[in-house]
Design an enzyme around this catalytic site. Structure first.
Site, short mmCIF file in Angstrom:
data_model
loop_
_atom_site.label_atom_id
_atom_site.label_comp_id
_atom_site.label_asym_id
_atom_site.label_seq_id
_atom_site.Cartn_x
_atom_site.Cartn_y
_atom_site.Cartn_z
N ARG A 58 0.83 -1.15 0.09
CA ARG A 58 0.07 -0.13 -0.05
C ARG A 58 0.85 1.20 0.07
O ARG A 58 0.33 2.61 -0.32
CB ARG A 58 -1.06 -0.12 1.18
CG ARG A 58 -2.08 -1.07 0.81
CD ARG A 58 -3.08 -1.00 2.21
NE ARG A 58 -2.69 -1.37 3.35
CZ ARG A 58 -2.58 -2.78 3.56
NH1 ARG A 58 -3.27 -3.77 3.00
NH2 ARG A 58 -1.96 -3.18 4.83
N GLU A 95 5.51 -11.09 15.62
CA GLU A 95 4.99 -11.37 16.69
C GLU A 95 5.24 -12.90 17.07
O GLU A 95 5.75 -13.31 17.84
CB GLU A 95 3.18 -11.24 16.71
CG GLU A 95 2.71 -11.20 17.93
CD GLU A 95 1.12 -11.25 17.87
OE1 GLU A 95 0.72 -10.94 16.82
OE2 GLU A 95 0.46 -11.54 18.77
P1 AMP Z 1 3.95 -2.59 11.88
O1 AMP Z 1 5.34 -3.28 11.10
O2 AMP Z 1 3.57 -3.61 12.85
O3 AMP Z 1 4.22 -1.23 11.98
O4 AMP Z 1 2.97 -2.99 10.75
C1 AMP Z 1 2.79 -1.94 9.55
C2 AMP Z 1 2.28 -2.67 8.39
O5 AMP Z 1 1.40 -3.58 8.78
C3 AMP Z 1 2.10 -1.75 7.19
O6 AMP Z 1 2.51 -1.94 6.07
C4 AMP Z 1 0.52 -2.06 7.52
O7 AMP Z 1 -0.20 -1.84 6.10
C5 AMP Z 1 0.28 -3.24 8.14
N1 AMP Z 1 -0.84 -3.07 9.34
C6 AMP Z 1 -0.48 -3.40 10.57
N2 AMP Z 1 -1.30 -3.34 11.29
C7 AMP Z 1 -2.38 -2.91 10.47
C8 AMP Z 1 -4.07 -2.69 10.60
N3 AMP Z 1 -4.77 -2.91 11.75
N4 AMP Z 1 -4.69 -2.32 9.74
C9 AMP Z 1 -4.22 -2.26 8.38
N5 AMP Z 1 -2.94 -2.52 8.09
C10 AMP Z 1 -2.14 -3.21 9.04
#
Ligand code: AMP
Length: 170
Positions: A58, A95
């Site tokens: 995205r 995780e």
């Molecule tokens: P993080 O590495 O935990 O910051 O996760 C970020 C990535 O996961 C991004 O590319 C987001 O598009 C996706 N992502 C994580 N959590 C969500 C959520 N609740 N809704 C949509 N996309 C998420």
């Protein structure tokens, strides 16, 4: 502009307990899409950014119009096995287990000024890993841009000390 009414919330996707923040409903709204790109551009225009580095998938949707708008080039950071030439790889913790991201080794020269873009920051692991890739390539990271920040997960605390722009917070 209030973007929350344009973002669709889907409970228990992709697994139980997660509220998925679906930006497809924002992207299909031409005013919402322009607002997002304009906000990012306002924050990062006039900083002589050489490249917008966008995270699959995205991030690509946002990174390309943003790069065009601020007069920068576009560089993709991709999931493993997708980029055809030599790559730098970074592994990061999920995780459960690990994941990795890749960038072409010759994508940018040391000292390039770059901005990292994605749709959402949750734990910050993905964005921090991308920053690490760019650090290995000796770039100058000028900031991050996200539409959405999940504040309680404190993702920005994992990021290097540069400006972090998010438009909507949950
Ligand atoms: P993080 O590495 O935990 O910051 O996760 C970020 C990535 O996961 C991004 O590319 C987001 O598009 C996706 N992502 C994580 N959590 C969500 C959520 N609740 N809704 C949509 N996309 C998420």
């Amino acid at each position: 502009m209030d973007l929350k009414p344009l973002i669709r919330n889907i409970r228990d996707f992709p697994k139980p307990g997660i509220v998925f923040r679906d930006v497809t409903t924002l992207l299909r709204d031409h005013k919402g899409l322009s607002y997002v790109i304009d906000q990012f551009s306002l924050q990062y225009a006039n900083q002589n950014i050489d490249y917008v580095v966008a995270i699959e998938s995205r991030g690509f949707i946002l990174g390309s119009p943003l790069a065009y708008h601020i007069g920068a080039g576009f560089i993709p950071v991709r999931k493993p096995g997708k980029l055809p030439a030599d790559v730098h790889v970074v592994e990061y913790e999920l995780e459960y287990g690990t994941d990795s991201l890749e960038i072409h080794r010759d994508a940018l020269k040391p000292g390039s000024k770059v901005l990292i873009v994605d749709d959402l920051i949750a734990t910050g692991g993905t964005a921090a890993a991308t920053a690490k890739l760019l650090q290995e390539l000796e770039c100058e990271l000028l900031g991050f841009a996200f539409i959405i920040e999940l504040v309680e997960l404190a993702g920005r605390s994992k990021l290097p000390d540069v400006p972090v722009c998010s438009i909507v917070q949950y």
